[in-house]
Design a protein around this motif. Structure first.
Motif, mmCIF file in Angstrom:
data_model
loop_
_atom_site.group_PDB
_atom_site.id
_atom_site.type_symbol
_atom_site.label_atom_id
_atom_site.label_comp_id
_atom_site.label_asym_id
_atom_site.label_seq_id
_atom_site.Cartn_x
_atom_site.Cartn_y
_atom_site.Cartn_z
ATOM 1 N N SER A 105 0.835 -1.195 0.000
ATOM 2 C CA SER A 105 0.000 0.000 0.000
ATOM 3 C C SER A 105 0.873 1.250 0.000
ATOM 4 C CB SER A 105 -0.941 -0.020 1.210
ATOM 5 O OG SER A 105 -0.190 0.001 2.394
ATOM 6 N N GLU A 106 0.342 2.277 -0.619
ATOM 7 C CA GLU A 106 1.054 3.536 -0.733
ATOM 8 C C GLU A 106 0.628 4.446 0.418
ATOM 9 O OE1 GLU A 106 0.899 7.387 -3.643
ATOM 10 O OE2 GLU A 106 0.568 5.422 -4.544
ATOM 11 N N TYR A 107 1.602 5.111 0.999
ATOM 12 C CA TYR A 107 1.320 6.047 2.077
ATOM 13 C C TYR A 107 1.513 7.465 1.583
ATOM 14 C CZ TYR A 107 1.194 2.144 5.283
ATOM 15 O OH TYR A 107 0.856 0.985 5.918
ATOM 16 N N LYS A 108 0.720 8.369 2.159
ATOM 17 C CA LYS A 108 0.800 9.776 1.778
ATOM 18 C C LYS A 108 1.141 10.617 2.995
ATOM 19 C CE LYS A 108 -2.421 9.445 -2.061
ATOM 20 N NZ LYS A 108 -3.550 10.065 -2.758
ATOM 21 N N SER A 126 -2.291 5.912 5.428
ATOM 22 C CA SER A 126 -2.679 4.832 4.520
ATOM 23 C C SER A 126 -3.983 5.199 3.830
ATOM 24 C CB SER A 126 -2.861 3.531 5.309
ATOM 25 O OG SER A 126 -3.998 3.637 6.153
ATOM 26 N N SER A 127 -4.353 4.380 2.860
ATOM 27 C CA SER A 127 -5.630 4.619 2.171
ATOM 28 C C SER A 127 -6.795 4.483 3.153
ATOM 29 C CB SER A 127 -5.791 3.663 0.994
ATOM 30 O OG SER A 127 -5.701 2.335 1.419
ATOM 31 N N SER A 128 -6.669 3.578 4.132
ATOM 32 C CA SER A 128 -7.754 3.444 5.118
ATOM 33 C C SER A 128 -7.819 4.671 6.032
ATOM 34 C CB SER A 128 -7.624 2.155 5.917
ATOM 35 O OG SER A 128 -6.433 2.126 6.638
ATOM 36 N N ASP A 129 -6.673 5.281 6.324
ATOM 37 C CA ASP A 129 -6.672 6.525 7.108
ATOM 38 C C ASP A 129 -7.395 7.628 6.336
ATOM 39 O OD1 ASP A 129 -5.104 5.332 9.117
ATOM 40 O OD2 ASP A 129 -3.231 6.035 8.220
#
Length: 122
Positions: A2-5, A46-49
């Motif tokens: 997963s990609e983090y931002k 994360s995308s879930s965040d």
């Protein structure tokens, strides 16, 4: 993987200011929610965040819901979700242990059967 931002990327994704992202994550951290940090200590989302922040924005805009109450509600839901996931992982672990036990017993039976057939053929 997963990609983090980072904060700025999340702000751009959500079309809000970086200071608003910081406000949101600090409110969640007050409810014992922890976000991932890079080796340099910078926050990574994360995308879930990001989905959680989207839910927060939607929820806080509902009539009669304050930002604080929206965070409390989402934090509670996340806690419940984590507890359910923990229980599922426990069940999964128990099932794997049982499967391994059954597999061992089955192999023992098959070995015993093979040995007994070997004795019968002499």
């Amino acid at each position: 993987m997963s990609e983090y931002k980072n904060v700025e990327e999340v702000a751009k994704t959500l079309d809000i200011k970086p200071s608003t992202v910081k406000k949101y994550y600090l409110l969640f951290e007050q409810h014992n929610f922890r976000f991932i940090r890079s080796n340099q200590g910078k926050l990574m989302f994360s995308s879930s965040d990001i989905e959680m922040f989207k839910k927060l924005i939607k929820l806080k805009n509902e009539p009669g819901i304050t930002l604080s109450n929206a965070v409390k509600q989402l934090a509670s839901e996340l806690k419940d979700t984590k507890e359910v996931l923990f229980a599922i992982k426990e069940i999964e672990s128990n099932m794997i242990n049982r499967f391994n036990y059954i597999d061992l017993k089955l192999n023992n039976l098959l070995n015993s059967l093979a040995l007994s057939r070997g004795k019968d053929s002499f």
